[in-house]
Design an enzyme around this catalytic site. Structure first.
Site, PDB file in Angstrom:
ATOM      1  N   GLU A 188      26.405  47.977  45.782  1.00  0.00           N
ATOM      2  CA  GLU A 188      25.982  49.011  45.146  1.00  0.00           C
ATOM      3  C   GLU A 188      24.818  47.974  44.012  1.00  0.00           C
ATOM      4  O   GLU A 188      25.136  47.967  42.942  1.00  0.00           O
ATOM      5  CB  GLU A 188      26.973  49.648  44.235  1.00  0.00           C
ATOM      6  CG  GLU A 188      27.971  50.185  45.227  1.00  0.00           C
ATOM      7  CD  GLU A 188      28.998  50.983  44.565  1.00  0.00           C
ATOM      8  OE1 GLU A 188      29.695  51.989  44.714  1.00  0.00           O
ATOM      9  OE2 GLU A 188      29.470  50.304  43.516  1.00  0.00           O
ATOM     10  N   HIS A 239      26.267  45.336  39.516  1.00  0.00           N
ATOM     11  CA  HIS A 239      27.482  45.510  38.541  1.00  0.00           C
ATOM     12  C   HIS A 239      27.715  44.432  37.622  1.00  0.00           C
ATOM     13  O   HIS A 239      28.661  43.854  37.160  1.00  0.00           O
ATOM     14  CB  HIS A 239      28.698  45.648  39.543  1.00  0.00           C
ATOM     15  CG  HIS A 239      28.933  46.819  40.223  1.00  0.00           C
ATOM     16  ND1 HIS A 239      29.234  47.900  39.585  1.00  0.00           N
ATOM     17  CD2 HIS A 239      28.978  46.929  41.448  1.00  0.00           C
ATOM     18  CE1 HIS A 239      29.295  48.890  40.608  1.00  0.00           C
ATOM     19  NE2 HIS A 239      29.097  48.431  41.780  1.00  0.00           N
ATOM     20  N   ASP A 244      32.520  43.191  35.915  1.00  0.00           N
ATOM     21  CA  ASP A 244      31.912  44.330  36.314  1.00  0.00           C
ATOM     22  C   ASP A 244      31.125  44.928  35.054  1.00  0.00           C
ATOM     23  O   ASP A 244      31.252  44.450  33.971  1.00  0.00           O
ATOM     24  CB  ASP A 244      32.817  45.520  36.764  1.00  0.00           C
ATOM     25  CG  ASP A 244      32.310  46.310  38.111  1.00  0.00           C
ATOM     26  OD1 ASP A 244      31.141  46.893  37.832  1.00  0.00           O
ATOM     27  OD2 ASP A 244      32.910  46.354  39.105  1.00  0.00           O
TER      28      ASP A 244
HETATM   29  C1  ACM Z   1      33.057  49.151  46.219  1.00  0.00           C
HETATM   30  O1  ACM Z   1      34.105  50.075  46.233  1.00  0.00           O
HETATM   31  N1  ACM Z   1      31.908  49.288  45.289  1.00  0.00           N
HETATM   32  C2  ACM Z   1      33.275  47.938  46.994  1.00  0.00           C
END
Ligand code: ACM
Ligand code: ZN
Length: 486
Positions: free
Chosen positions: A339, A276, A203
């Site tokens: 995201e 991410h 991440d």
């Molecule tokens: C998430 O909680 N961004 C999958």
């Protein structure tokens, strides 16, 4: 004098009392998580201390391992493991593990405890393991004349899994956990019959898995300069000023995969893309849209530093996945997909070229193109791709399984499009939320999700037909770790 009508009332009263007592007893032994399919309480109990033998099928290494693990969990040194062609009760009280291959149902088992001991029958070693986990939950402790005693109620249980996917996720990027802690997590997962560990390994705040072809992913990407203190919303942001990080070597990853397998848990690794990606890009900036510089992030959130969609980045990601696929025997590889801000793609000449070359109308289709390249790659390697529900945007890749986190909507759409789905909506399955209204509960990400709400969650939406409902493989609890440092 009791008249007949009063007698009836008395009998009714006694009957109700009796029902209440039986219900109370039943409730006690019903405290098994997850609730078994059927439980019949026979009344009476035996002492755990009276059991001295676990009788297992001959020359079955798995059974031996399971029995040893059980004895170790209870810290019982006096247990003898006896191997027999046909395990059966003897004079000494024992636990009998029988394999019955007639039914080929891996999660199913029956467990009967009676005066003779405990008889467990399953069609697989996994079923035997689950029965022993149930047995651990059946233990009742009481103190007799100052001495604590453990007993097992006489009971009959038939059990089977309602869902074939029972997952628990762990984010090790926002905070890093030792092998010892991961093993404890797996022990507890096994205890509650979870069968899938979703390991969120990369991440923005840290890359946590050794990739031999790209050593800087861990020499640089596994460390951030400092970490946010308090909630993201507490302004101005404060930092702890301490370098933080860590990663798992490939040998350590293998150790975890094997430890999980011993508890009948499959490990699904997650390598986040195209979003991410800050930690990856801080290590190898050329695979972003701008060329950097990027940093391993020290605050939480969503960042514009996403992978570029150019061919060289897709090559880079495939190189990483090749090592990942070799380390994890799981059918699934999770590629994230959640995201993804599109602003860097909109401004990037390389992304523009890809859009033109592929005839893509917008950035959602560009995201779908990126995921499809990875889907093709993983499918050719005999794996299946899982992504968060954002991978529906711009068109779902043909072989993808969807993990529905922004509610159930994405999962419903995917199931209707004949794709498999794992349900983990934030409303019920985010275990990083506050779990009580207690003023002293430690810092959590936000929200409030009670245990009762989680327990009563039904992963199959009523809006699906029975046929569509079959695509819901099961559910997963997600444990994001921004606010859980240890
Ligand atoms: C998430 O909680 N961004 C999958
Ligand atoms: Zn780009």
């Amino acid at each position: 004098m009791i008249y007949p009508s009063n007698m009836k009332k008395l009998l009714l009263f006694l009957f109700i009392c009796n029902c209440l007592i039986v219900t109370a007893q039943n409730n006690f032994v019903h405290n098994i998580i997850p609730q078994p399919k059927t439980i019949k309480v026979a009344g009476g109990k035996m002492r755990l201390d009276d059991i001295s033998i676990i009788n297992i099928p001959k020359q079955n290494k798995q059974c031996k391992r399971i029995a040893q693990l059980y004895a170790k969990t209870l810290n019982l040194k006096k247990f003898k493991i006896l191997e027999s062609a046909k395990p059966a009760f003897t004079k000494a009280k024992s636990i009998i593990l029988q394999l019955n291959f007639k039914e080929n149902n891996p999660d199913q088992y029956s467990l009967t405890s009676s005066k003779s001991g405990i008889l467990i029958i399953a069609s697989t070693e996994k079923g035997l393991f689950y029965a022993l986990q149930t047995l651990l939950q059946l233990l009742e402790s009481e103190t007799e004349k100052g001495v604590s005693k453990t007993s097992i109620p006489f009971i009959n249980i038939d059990d089977d899994a309602a869902f074939k996917y029972r997952g628990l996720h762990l984010d090790v990027s926002r905070h890093f956990f030792s092998l010892e802690t991961i093993k404890l997590y797996l022990d507890l997962m096994g205890r509650y019959k979870y069968n899938t560990f979703h390991w969120h390994l990369t991440d923005d705040q840290g890359w946590r898995i050794e990739i031999k072809r790209f050593p800087e992913l861990t020499s640089k990407g596994a460390y951030r300069d400092e970490t946010l203190v308090g909630h993201y919303s507490d302004q101005p942001h404060k930092f702890d000023g301490k370098k933080y990080g860590g990663f798992y070597t490939q040998e350590e990853v293998k150790e975890i995969v094997a430890y999980a397998a011993d508890r009948f848990i499959e490990v699904i690794p997650e390598i986040e893309m195209p979003g991410h990606a800050s930690a990856a890009l801080a290590s190898y900036p050329l695979f972003g849209c701008t060329g950097g510089p990027y940093q391993v992030e020290k605050i939480w959130g969503v960042f514009n530093s996403v992978f570029c969609t150019k061919d060289t980045t897709i090559w880079f990601v495939k190189q990483i996945l090749e090592e990942v696929c070799a380390l994890f025997p799981s059918k699934y590889i999770h590629i994230g997909g959640d995201e993804v801000p599109k602003s860097s793609w909109s401004l990037c000449p390389n992304c523009k070229i890809i859009k033109q070359r592929q005839g893509l109308k917008n950035d959602e289709e560009l995201q779908s193109y990126f995921i499809q390249q990875i889907d093709i790659y993983l499918t050719n390697k005999g794996k299946k791709l899982i992504g968060w529900d954002e991978i529906l945007e711009g068109g779902l890749s043909p072989n993808a399984t969807v993990m529905s986190w922004r509610g159930m909507k994405g999962g419903i759409q995917a199931a209707k499009e004949n794709h498999d789905v794992i349900m983990c909506p934030g409303t019920h399955c985010y275990f990083d939320h506050y779990q009580s209204s207690h003023a002293k509960e430690p810092l959590a990400i936000g929200g409030y999700t009670s245990l009762e709400k989680v327990y009563n969650f039904n992963p199959i939406p009523t809006s699906l037909t029975p046929e569509e409902g079959k695509h819901i493989l099961g559910a997963q609890g997600n444990l994001w770790i921004e606010y859980i440092p240890n």
